[in-house]
Design a protein around this motif. Structure first.
Motif, PDB file in Angstrom:
ATOM      1  N   LEU A  30      78.738   9.234  84.000  1.00 12.74           N
ATOM      2  CA  LEU A  30      79.627   9.727  85.315  1.00 12.74           C
ATOM      3  C   LEU A  30      80.156   8.486  86.198  1.00 12.74           C
ATOM      4  O   LEU A  30      81.392   8.850  86.630  1.00 12.74           O
ATOM      5  N   GLN A 109      79.904  -0.386  96.570  1.00 13.73           N
ATOM      6  CA  GLN A 109      78.402   0.199  96.606  1.00 13.73           C
ATOM      7  C   GLN A 109      78.381   1.835  96.056  1.00 13.73           C
ATOM      8  O   GLN A 109      77.859   2.616  96.845  1.00 13.73           O
ATOM      9  N   ASP A 112      74.894   3.564  94.325  1.00 12.81           N
ATOM     10  CA  ASP A 112      73.671   4.547  94.980  1.00 12.81           C
ATOM     11  C   ASP A 112      74.221   5.927  94.770  1.00 12.81           C
ATOM     12  O   ASP A 112      73.485   6.655  94.448  1.00 12.81           O
ATOM     13  N   LYS A 113      75.462   6.221  95.001  1.00 12.49           N
ATOM     14  CA  LYS A 113      76.164   7.540  94.853  1.00 12.49           C
ATOM     15  C   LYS A 113      75.898   8.038  93.416  1.00 12.49           C
ATOM     16  O   LYS A 113      75.707   9.123  93.351  1.00 12.49           O
ATOM     17  N   TYR A 114      75.830   7.304  92.410  1.00 17.64           N
ATOM     18  CA  TYR A 114      75.750   7.784  91.302  1.00 17.64           C
ATOM     19  C   TYR A 114      74.460   7.592  90.584  1.00 17.64           C
ATOM     20  O   TYR A 114      74.158   7.864  89.340  1.00 17.64           O
ATOM     21  N   GLY A 115      73.438   7.110  91.507  1.00 22.40           N
ATOM     22  CA  GLY A 115      72.050   7.021  91.144  1.00 22.40           C
ATOM     23  C   GLY A 115      71.632   6.204  90.025  1.00 22.40           C
ATOM     24  O   GLY A 115      70.767   6.278  89.263  1.00 22.40           O
TER      25      GLY A 115
ATOM     26  N   ARG B 288      61.680   4.511  96.290  1.00 20.47           N
ATOM     27  CA  ARG B 288      63.178   4.683  97.156  1.00 20.47           C
ATOM     28  C   ARG B 288      63.516   6.293  97.700  1.00 20.47           C
ATOM     29  O   ARG B 288      63.994   6.275  98.401  1.00 20.47           O
ATOM     30  N   TYR B 319      67.849  13.371  98.318  1.00 22.00           N
ATOM     31  CA  TYR B 319      68.216  12.392  97.369  1.00 22.00           C
ATOM     32  C   TYR B 319      69.387  12.847  96.563  1.00 22.00           C
ATOM     33  O   TYR B 319      70.318  12.228  96.213  1.00 22.00           O
ATOM     34  N   TYR B 324      75.971  13.917  92.478  1.00 17.10           N
ATOM     35  CA  TYR B 324      75.898  12.800  92.938  1.00 17.10           C
ATOM     36  C   TYR B 324      74.395  12.308  93.775  1.00 17.10           C
ATOM     37  O   TYR B 324      73.597  13.374  93.586  1.00 17.10           O
ATOM     38  N   PHE B 325      74.335  11.348  94.442  1.00 16.96           N
ATOM     39  CA  PHE B 325      72.987  10.920  95.080  1.00 16.96           C
ATOM     40  C   PHE B 325      73.266  10.242  96.360  1.00 16.96           C
ATOM     41  O   PHE B 325      74.182   9.517  96.607  1.00 16.96           O
ATOM     42  N   SER B 327      71.843   7.429  99.291  1.00 13.26           N
ATOM     43  CA  SER B 327      71.036   6.341  99.574  1.00 13.26           C
ATOM     44  C   SER B 327      70.510   6.119 100.926  1.00 13.26           C
ATOM     45  O   SER B 327      70.819   6.932 101.798  1.00 13.26           O
ATOM     46  N   LEU B 329      71.608   4.320 103.009  1.00 10.85           N
ATOM     47  CA  LEU B 329      72.831   4.073 103.765  1.00 10.85           C
ATOM     48  C   LEU B 329      73.396   5.165 104.170  1.00 10.85           C
ATOM     49  O   LEU B 329      74.363   5.435 105.236  1.00 10.85           O
ATOM     50  N   LYS B 374      76.826  -1.221 106.314  1.00 11.95           N
ATOM     51  CA  LYS B 374      77.195  -1.574 105.183  1.00 11.95           C
ATOM     52  C   LYS B 374      78.404  -0.846 104.581  1.00 11.95           C
ATOM     53  O   LYS B 374      79.102  -1.291 103.874  1.00 11.95           O
ATOM     54  N   LYS B 375      78.744   0.480 105.046  1.00  7.74           N
ATOM     55  CA  LYS B 375      79.459   1.141 104.438  1.00  7.74           C
ATOM     56  C   LYS B 375      80.687   1.485 105.504  1.00  7.74           C
ATOM     57  O   LYS B 375      81.626   2.326 105.448  1.00  7.74           O
TER      58      LYS B 375
END
Lengths: 153, 393
Positions: A30, A109, A112-115, B288, B319, B324-325, B327, B329, B374-375
């Protein structure tokens, strides 16, 4: 009627998934397709390494392994991908210029979003996009993976 | 066969949920105050940072000074927040004590772990949690204590390793010494969480303060959220402390030696971290995910100018986010403010992905916080910038 059920079961079994990809691989697909328009199915053979975002995850031995895969002629037919989180971007310097890996620094970054910001480095070997081997590239596992691929560290 | 009705199940769930409620104290709300936001930017000289995570702030001769550790330059960088301007670098690299440090500042056992600015004649440096140095702004070392040689004053008590970290458990100076956390190898055995380090005779004195009952009942299994929190901004004669894993706030009176527990309960997020038992963890990723899916409470700061207490926390988030996931952040930052009686006067979620955690401190002008998440794509790397949050009626 019972033959009908038997036939139905056989069809279901025959049509079931031949190769199942891991959840990490699905997440990597993905990420690569949405951000970099890369589809590993287009390559007969591929190797993907995802470096972990955890500090100190890339040891000297990991770098040595990646360099061996990079330089070993036996892996020339492979499409090689190396995904590096931005906080570990210095790993790219250790690999050096002119690498046969396509090095993706995750500047924005997105991993993270895509795990796929994983606790350890991940090694995947694929054929036409399907995983044929996957393991954590970490501590003593590096030796195991190197031995499997005939790579002397 | 054992059967359970829907009503019984609901009752059991209710009891089970409420069994954790016993750990959380409620909070009285009072008239809500308003938030206004101002800002200050200081142009950076060469070799300075736009973001410091190991820092200290003090009022000196009527001005507010900020001192931050610059790991790239191995220096302490001093700024006057009122002028506002850069003042000077204290080049620590000139001393062999500061050679071979982690220039990325990721490993605090090889870096400056903490700083406390008292005056330009008294700057405490916790070096790698191995040495406590007292220097002046011209970098004369006035005192150097090897923390491994410190000894407790009460021989019947066992003493741990005294440590501090600028972000969570900040070293603060009280009348009796430097407040530090003490770490034991046999956690979660109930042992005093804090010691005072005497700069006179380098002795340690434990304070009768511990983790909360919830921590011990759950055998310390708080995942990565088991920290003790202490802020630099403290009320005179008191130590206000709390824990990353719960919303309660505790206040120790140095004179009476009594502890009062207050409710710092949030109405916007969960108030207790779920336990994470290491033996039940199948994949490392669960650590995490636990960090992402639980709230995280930060140190409580006292504003002696406005007689308010401030506390930030990160709200829990799922999570998974569709395909998507999320974090850490992506967690929302919540600001809570309490009056002197610990009644809630303000609680709101701050604008997302704007502020860096642990970048906050109190001055006479208000609550400073760095907009360098950070974002945050608008973060400016050429200035030391803070937003100044003011809560008032």
């Amino acid at each position: 009627m019972k033959y009908f059920y038997l036939l139905a079961c056989l069809i279901v079994l025959a049509c079931g998934p031949g190769k199942t990809n891991s959840k990490e691989k699905e997440q990597l697909d993905l990420y690569l397709s949405e951000i970099y328009k890369v589809d590993l199915k287009e390559y007969p053979k591929s190797i993907a390494i995802i470096v972990s975002g955890n500090c100190g995850s890339c040891t000297e031995k990991t770098i040595r392994f990646i360099k061996k895969i990079d330089q070993d002629k036996r892996f020339d037919p492979y499409k090689k991908l190396l995904v590096i989180p931005v906080n570990n971007a210095s790993v790219k310097d250790s690999i050096g210029n002119g690498s046969s890996f396509r090095i993706i620094i995750d500047e924005h970054q997105n991993i993270d979003k895509y795990g796929i910001n994983l606790p350890k480095n991940l090694f995947l070997e694929c054929e036409k996009g399907d995983v044929v081997f996957q393991d954590w590239l970490y501590l003593e596992k590096i030796d195991t993976i190197a031995a499997k691929y005939g790579v002397a560290l | 066969m054992f059967k359970i009705s829907g009503a019984t199940l609901s009752l059991l769930l209710f009891i089970s949920c409420n069994s954790n409620n016993k750990y959380i104290l409620s909070v009285k709300r009072t008239d809500k105050q308003q938030l206004t936001i101002d800002s200050v930017s200081i142009p950076l000289p060469e070799h300075a940072f736009y973001q410091y995570f190991t820092f200290s702030v003090a009022e000196i001769a009527g001005s507010t000074f900020f001192i931050g550790y610059n790991s790239n330059n191995v220096s302490l960088d001093i700024f006057n927040l009122d002028k506002p301007s850069f003042v000077k670098h204290i080049l620590l690299s000139e001393s062999p004590l500061f050679s071979n440090l982690d220039r990325k500042d990721l490993d605090k056992s090889k870096s400056v772990a903490d700083i406390t600015l008292i005056s330009f004649d008294s700057i405490f440096i916790n070096l790698s949690n191995k040495r406590m140095l007292l220097i002046d702004s011209s970098f004369h070392v006035k005192q150097d204590i090897d923390l491994s040689t410190t000894r407790g004053t009460n021989s019947r008590e066992s003493y741990g390793m005294p440590v501090t970290y600028s972000h969570a458990c900040k070293m603060t100076r009280s009348a009796s010494g430097i407040l530090m956390e003490q770490i034991f190898n046999d956690m979660p055995v109930k042992r005093p969480s804090f010691v005072l380090l005497s700069m006179k005779d380098t002795s340690l004195q434990s304070l009768p303060l511990y983790h909360s009952d919830y921590f011990y009942d759950k055998k310390g299994n708080m995942g990565m959220l088991g920290q003790v929190n202490v802020a630099e901004a403290q009320k005179d004669s008191f130590l206000t402390y709390n824990f990353t894993y719960e919303s309660n706030i505790y206040q120790y009176n140095y004179r009476t030696q009594y502890v009062t527990a207050y409710g710092g309960k949030s109405t916007l997020s969960k108030n207790l971290v779920k336990p994470l038992v290491p033996e039940e963890v199948k994949e490392e990723m669960e650590w995490r995910i636990h960090l992402i899916e639980n709230s995280q409470f930060f140190p409580v700061m006292y504003d002696k100018y406005k007689h308010l207490y401030y506390r930030f926390h990160l709200k829990e988030i799922d999570y998974k986010n569709g395909k998507y996931f999320n974090s850490v952040l992506d967690k929302e930052l919540v600001l809570m403010a309490f009056n002197e009686d610990f009644e809630l006067v303000y609680e709101e979620v701050l604008p997302g992905k704007r502020y860096a955690s642990y970048s906050w401190f109190v001055t006479p002008k208000g609550l400073y916080i760095s907009p360098t998440h950070k974002k945050n794509e608008n973060a400016d790397g050429t200035v030391l910038k803070f937003h100044i949050l003011k809560i008032q009626p």
